[in-house]
Design a protein around this motif. Sequence first.
Motif, PDB file in Angstrom:
ATOM      1  N   LYS A  86      -5.488   8.915  -2.158  1.00 19.96           N
ATOM      2  CA  LYS A  86      -5.592   7.653  -1.432  1.00 19.96           C
ATOM      3  C   LYS A  86      -5.256   6.521  -2.399  1.00 19.96           C
ATOM      4  O   LYS A  86      -5.160   6.724  -3.609  1.00 19.96           O
ATOM      5  CB  LYS A  86      -6.994   7.465  -0.850  1.00 19.96           C
ATOM      6  CG  LYS A  86      -8.083   7.206  -1.897  1.00 19.96           C
ATOM      7  CD  LYS A  86      -9.423   6.860  -1.234  1.00 19.96           C
ATOM      8  CE  LYS A  86     -10.449   6.430  -2.286  1.00 19.96           C
ATOM      9  NZ  LYS A  86     -11.724   6.024  -1.666  1.00 19.96           N
ATOM     10  N   ASN A  87      -5.068   5.331  -1.871  1.00 25.78           N
ATOM     11  CA  ASN A  87      -4.780   4.189  -2.727  1.00 25.78           C
ATOM     12  C   ASN A  87      -5.966   3.901  -3.635  1.00 25.78           C
ATOM     13  O   ASN A  87      -7.114   4.202  -3.315  1.00 25.78           O
ATOM     14  CB  ASN A  87      -4.472   2.958  -1.870  1.00 25.78           C
ATOM     15  CG  ASN A  87      -3.268   3.168  -0.970  1.00 25.78           C
ATOM     16  OD1 ASN A  87      -3.414   3.512   0.187  1.00 25.78           O
ATOM     17  ND2 ASN A  87      -2.092   2.992  -1.510  1.00 25.78           N
ATOM     18  N   ASN A 143       0.809  -1.223   0.000  1.00 28.97           N
ATOM     19  CA  ASN A 143       0.000   0.000   0.000  1.00 28.97           C
ATOM     20  C   ASN A 143       0.840   1.270   0.000  1.00 28.97           C
ATOM     21  O   ASN A 143       0.306   2.370   0.005  1.00 28.97           O
ATOM     22  CB  ASN A 143      -0.987   0.004   1.174  1.00 28.97           C
ATOM     23  CG  ASN A 143      -0.316   0.024   2.530  1.00 28.97           C
ATOM     24  OD1 ASN A 143       0.897   0.173   2.642  1.00 28.97           O
ATOM     25  ND2 ASN A 143      -1.105  -0.133   3.579  1.00 28.97           N
ATOM     26  N   ILE A 187      -2.120  -1.334  -3.594  1.00 28.13           N
ATOM     27  CA  ILE A 187      -1.257  -0.413  -4.328  1.00 28.13           C
ATOM     28  C   ILE A 187      -2.053   0.784  -4.864  1.00 28.13           C
ATOM     29  O   ILE A 187      -3.294   0.786  -4.855  1.00 28.13           O
ATOM     30  CB  ILE A 187      -0.544  -1.101  -5.512  1.00 28.13           C
ATOM     31  CG1 ILE A 187      -1.547  -1.423  -6.645  1.00 28.13           C
ATOM     32  CG2 ILE A 187       0.235  -2.294  -5.091  1.00 28.13           C
ATOM     33  CD1 ILE A 187      -0.892  -1.578  -8.002  1.00 28.13           C
ATOM     34  N   THR A 188      -1.320   1.777  -5.346  1.00 28.88           N
ATOM     35  CA  THR A 188      -1.904   2.844  -6.154  1.00 28.88           C
ATOM     36  C   THR A 188      -1.518   2.562  -7.606  1.00 28.88           C
ATOM     37  O   THR A 188      -0.349   2.317  -7.901  1.00 28.88           O
ATOM     38  CB  THR A 188      -1.366   4.216  -5.727  1.00 28.88           C
ATOM     39  OG1 THR A 188      -1.730   4.462  -4.369  1.00 28.88           O
ATOM     40  CG2 THR A 188      -1.923   5.322  -6.609  1.00 28.88           C
ATOM     41  N   SER A 194       3.395   2.695  -5.727  1.00 31.80           N
ATOM     42  CA  SER A 194       2.612   3.287  -6.811  1.00 31.80           C
ATOM     43  C   SER A 194       3.170   2.804  -8.147  1.00 31.80           C
ATOM     44  O   SER A 194       4.387   2.843  -8.362  1.00 31.80           O
ATOM     45  CB  SER A 194       2.675   4.812  -6.738  1.00 31.80           C
ATOM     46  OG  SER A 194       1.938   5.405  -7.796  1.00 31.80           O
TER      47      SER A 194
END
Length: 396
Positions: A263-264, A139, A174-175, A142
């Motif tokens: 945010k993710n 998390n 993840i993003t 990216s």
Amino acid sequence: MLKGYLRQDGKKGIRNYILVAYTVECAHHVAREIQYPYREKGVHVIGFHGCAPNTYANNMMEALCTHSNVGAVLIMSLGCENLNKENLREVIKASGRSVKTITIQESKGSKLSIEEGKNWIEKQISILKETPQVPMAFNELSIGTICGGSDATSGITANPVIGKTFDNLLKKGITAIFEETGELIGCEHIMAERAETSELSEQLIKTVDKAKIYYQNMGFGSFSDGNAKGGLTTIEEKSMGAYSKSGNSKINGIIKPTIQPPKNGLYLLDVVPDGSPMFGWPNANDNAEIAELIACGAHIILFSTGRGSVVGSAVSPVIKICANPQTFKNLEDDMDINAGSIIEGKETIDEIAKLLEEYIVKIGNGNLTKSEALWHQEFQLAYKKFGNLEPGCLPS
């Protein structure tokens, strides 16, 4: 679990690079002369070629110089350009990174500037070796994606593999960022059905419509001669392939270059300038868009290609996912993942997606991509103009 380099501003990076950042093309040569002897030690060159002022370029340079993969920055200035080097230095300093400015017009020319720059780089290489590595969760990661050198296989193999990988990794927090709004024309209503909110649904359609109008005004679409020779027939066919990179997860928002996702989740990056055309093509080449993904925080770039592209990037590693089995055979030294094996019936989309996920973990833990091993560090930053994000673009 990954290992990251902890920065003073709280960010974690998967690389520990030094940037030599030139503020105008006139300082590019000096910047390159300083960097080149240390290219194998994690020193990269980025910069803005223009002399006229441009807010987008200022914002891009600030975002890239404070990226989590960057530990120190040497600013190379000619001395009479318009990019705000003083503010750039203060932003970098405020982030806790080491920073130095060399102004060629004040340092008695190229030769002494190069010598001064090399001395500073050598000291920073030693200092950055002491940067602590700490555990880094998914998390905190990216990932951006782009396709280039697309052919008829791209939308069948590599792009769906990236989409499946995004779906799998989004469940882990993840993003994920996808882009190329000019290559989503025709897919906007399908994409809008995946929006987190009704407001976002409307904005997704509006964003692609903006790209369509921009290209119409330019008289040129996001479709190359190479795409046609590779078997693609229309922008709609290309769009469906490009769209599949985004997977099937809920879309959480729209961002613009240098905007960090709040945010993710899964985000569309709008790279097409706002307003009427002023500066030229919105996606001059793939590396301009890669830089924009990185400026939004992407630690890693997933790059799908059918015809073959050998580019890498400064700042963040690029993983090449090859769609076409023949292209992979021709360019095996440049390609990381062979998604073309799906066409050959040897593996499935799910199997290659699992392989890609495992590869991402390896790259996140310090293994080199093919482009990194070959010292590819391409970079481009051109003129653009963007307004503010509209209501409904970001999650509340």
